[in-house]
Design an enzyme around this catalytic site. Structure first.
Site, PDB file in Angstrom:
ATOM      1  CG  ASP A 193       7.047  18.701 -22.267  1.00 33.18           C
ATOM      2  OD1 ASP A 193       7.872  17.998 -22.884  1.00 33.18           O
ATOM      3  OD2 ASP A 193       6.186  19.387 -22.830  1.00 33.18           O
ATOM      4  CE  LYS A 229       8.028  16.002 -31.074  1.00 30.80           C
ATOM      5  NZ  LYS A 229       7.022  15.840 -30.041  1.00 30.80           N
TER       6      LYS A 229
END
Length: 264
Positions: free
Chosen positions: A9, A50
């Site tokens: 990540d 998001k």
């Protein structure tokens, strides 16, 4: 069993210690509408695409109730998209300041490459956001072999598609020859759903949610309690292993390879 690739990540794992870049922006876009959300609430969906993060916040019962109190109705898709547009605008302006590699990451990556291990990456950021972060991180010495964003696949985490795309690009198969390393619950689910060894990193993570200064100054007993809470959360959500810092990752790799472990 040989580990051939590690998929990392970004924010909270390899850059942006504590994953603070998006946090205040999420809080700000709700505050602007008279709806206060807590740091803990803002962090909970971290790791998702998001716009999905914004949507997940609006679906939290307490936030939904507060929104209904202010507006007389629950948030709509129009509200979600309006907030996301504001989120993007603010985040783009601050991202270059949140792309510094976490201490020790560059050295670990170099060591993995010496072992012939390929370096991939996935993220909850969009491609446009990652163009900013990846460019700045590269200037500071961190550049994985491949990067996949949710824009590049049908869906982001917890779906495994970003990991699969890394596997195809890096030419690694089967999936149990790869490790997914991340700092959120959604990272753990992504790795497990992809059939990969899955490792949660604790210090610097979004789940721990502390700055380097807070970690250094905190009472050791209190810090240990917080670390164990995060460790348990990772394990409960699928982590095969947890590490406190990235420097422990090679020990995990050696353990998997020497013990000829099988993913369960």
């Amino acid at each position: 069993m040989k580990i051939e690739a590690v998929i990392f990540d970004w924010a909270g794992t390899t850059v942006d210690y504590g994953c603070f870049a998006p946090l205040e922006v999420f809080m700000k876009i709700f505050h602007k509408r008279g709806v206060e959300i807590t740091v803990e609430e803002a962090r909970k969906p971290m790791g998702l695409l998001k716009i999905d993060h914004v949507r997940a916040l609006t679906e939290m019962p307490r936030i939904a109730d507060e929104w209904k109190r202010v507006f007389g109705q629950l948030p709509t898709e129009v509200d979600i998209h309006e907030m996301y547009e504001e989120f993007e605008e603010i985040l783009f302006s601050i991202l270059p300041s949140y792309a510094t590699p976490i201490e020790g990451v560059k050295e670990v990556i170099a060591s993995l490459r010496e072992r012939g291990i390929k370096i991939g990456s996935t993220t909850g950021y969009t491609r446009e956001m990652m163009d900013i972060v990846a460019k700045e991180a590269a200037l500071q010495g961190y550049k994985p072999d491949f990067l996949v964003t949710p824009d590049d696949v049908p869906a982001g985490r917890p779906y495994p598609w970003m990991c699969y795309k890394n596997a195809m690009e890096l030419d690694v198969y089967p999936m149990n020859h790869m490790i997914k390393v991340g700092d959120t619950v959604s990272d753990m689910k992504e790795g497990r759903n992809a059939g990969m060894w899955t490792v949660g990193v604790i210090l610097g993570s979004s789940e721990l949610g502390l700055t380097e200064e807070e970690v250094e100054s905190m009472d050791s007993v209190e810090l240990r309690e917080k670390i164990e809470v995060v460790r348990n959360r990772f394990v409960e959500n699928g982590a095969h292993f947890t590490i406190e810092t990235m420097q422990e990752l090679e020990n995990i790799i050696e353990h998997i390879e020497k013990q000829e472990l099988i993913i369960s």
